[in-house]
Write an enzyme that holds these catalytic residues in place. Structure first.
Site, PDB file in Angstrom:
ATOM      1  CG  HIS A   1      -2.166  -0.993   1.099  1.00 47.15           C
ATOM      2  ND1 HIS A   1      -3.326  -0.325   0.812  1.00 47.15           N
ATOM      3  CD2 HIS A   1      -1.925  -2.225   1.521  1.00 47.15           C
ATOM      4  CE1 HIS A   1      -3.784  -2.011   0.994  1.00 47.15           C
ATOM      5  NE2 HIS A   1      -3.449  -2.476   1.063  1.00 47.15           N
TER       6      HIS A   1
ATOM      7  CE  LYS B   1      -3.522  -0.056   4.799  1.00 42.09           C
ATOM      8  NZ  LYS B   1      -4.729  -0.001   6.489  1.00 42.09           N
TER       9      LYS B   1
END
Length: 316
Positions: free
Chosen positions: A199, A203
């Site tokens: 990601h 994140k």
């Protein structure tokens, strides 16, 4: 023997050792707009409209023909400011003005649907406000006190669709995994599992979707420690190892699950890659269309999720 279930066009075989060429791209999903619901003429209010998901939802709502209300919740410092999102002027209002503004907008637009993509700390307060004013809402924001969120809706007269995952195809995959886990417990007993997910660098934690999939594999007999998830957050590795297109480094979700039999003669790979946010925006608008229909029908059920939307079967 190997079995692969893969959504993207690029194939990552033996992903834990193989480098994928940076110029490989994931496929895009184009959903036709020929089957729009008859309940597609309602106004929609998107909170918060300046966030990445808020902008994506407004863009999708506009392309669908929904009436985007020029009002959105922001922080106190933004209150009173007008911003332009997808060519639309939208005025932001801070926490102290939320209730009066929402009540005024709802009075003017009694068939209003609110979409919430704010921050985890605002989930419960926002839901309580929506229920107090009586506005149906789609909650796409993750986090917050989820049991309290559900109780808030259950104790009100408001219809709501709540889902931490708005990607319809991803939800369908999760639902399929759940069915398999329930009907074939222990089918993968003794198998080892490797999980890698990539990601955007912002994140920090492991994906909730990955954790859900791992939970289903555990019901299928696989032993796995969540700390074993390989989190890829370094842009260089994302390009060279995972195959993330450079233009999507700031917004992507690549998940890979590799199962191996005890004797190493059988392997299974499951993979789902998402570039950008359009899949979530499309799912959010389908959720809003679905919710508007349920409100119009005065449905007895008040809390829905994306599986309910999928089961309806008339998405765009």
């Amino acid at each position: 023997m190997a079995f692969a279930v893969k959504l993207p066009a690029n194939t990552i075989s033996n992903w834990h050792t193989k480098t994928i060429k940076p110029n490989q791209r994931c496929c895009s999903v184009t959903i036709p707009h020929s089957s729009l619901s008859s309940f597609s003429n309602f106004p929609i209010m998107v909170n918060s409209c300046t966030g990445k998901m808020g902008k994506a939802v407004i863009k999708e709502a506009d392309s669908t023909g929904l009436n985007v209300v020029p009002v959105s919740f922001g922080n106190e410092e933004e209150s009173g400011k007008t911003v332009q999102v997808c060519g639309k002027d939208i005025t932001l209002y801070g926490p102290s003005e939320r209730e009066s503004i929402l009540a005024s907008v709802f009075d003017e637009h009694p068939n209003l649907i609110v979409v919430d993509y704010t921050v985890p700390s605002a989930v419960n307060d926002n839901a309580e406000l929506y229920c107090k004013v009586g506005v149906p809402f789609v909650m796409g924001t993750t986090g917050g006190d989820r049991p309290r969120l559900y109780r808030t809706v259950e104790d009100s007269k408001v219809h709501a669709l709540i889902s931490p995952q708005m990607g319809k195809q991803v939800v369908a995959f999760l639902a399929t995994m759940e069915i398999m886990a329930e009907q074939f417990p222990g089918a993968f007993s003794g198998y080892t599992l490797q999980v890698m997910e990539s990601h955007q660098a912002s994140k920090v934690d492991a994906s909730g979707t990955a954790k859900a999939v791992i939970g289903f594999f555990e019901k299928l007999g696989v032993s796995f420690d969540m700390d074993q998830i390989q989190l890829i957050r370094d842009p260089k590795q994302q390009i060279e190892l995972v195959g993330v297109p450079e233009e999507h480094l700031s917004g992507h979700a690549f998940h890979m699950y590799h199962l191996t039999s005890p004797d190493g003669t059988v392997s299974f790979e499951f993979q789902h890659n998402v570039c950008g946010r359009s899949i979530y925006a499309q799912g959010t608008i389908d959720a809003a269309l679905f919710l508007a229909k349920k409100v119009h029908e005065k449905a007895g059920k008040k809390i829905f999720n994306m599986v309910d939307v999928l089961r309806e079967g008339n998405m765009r």
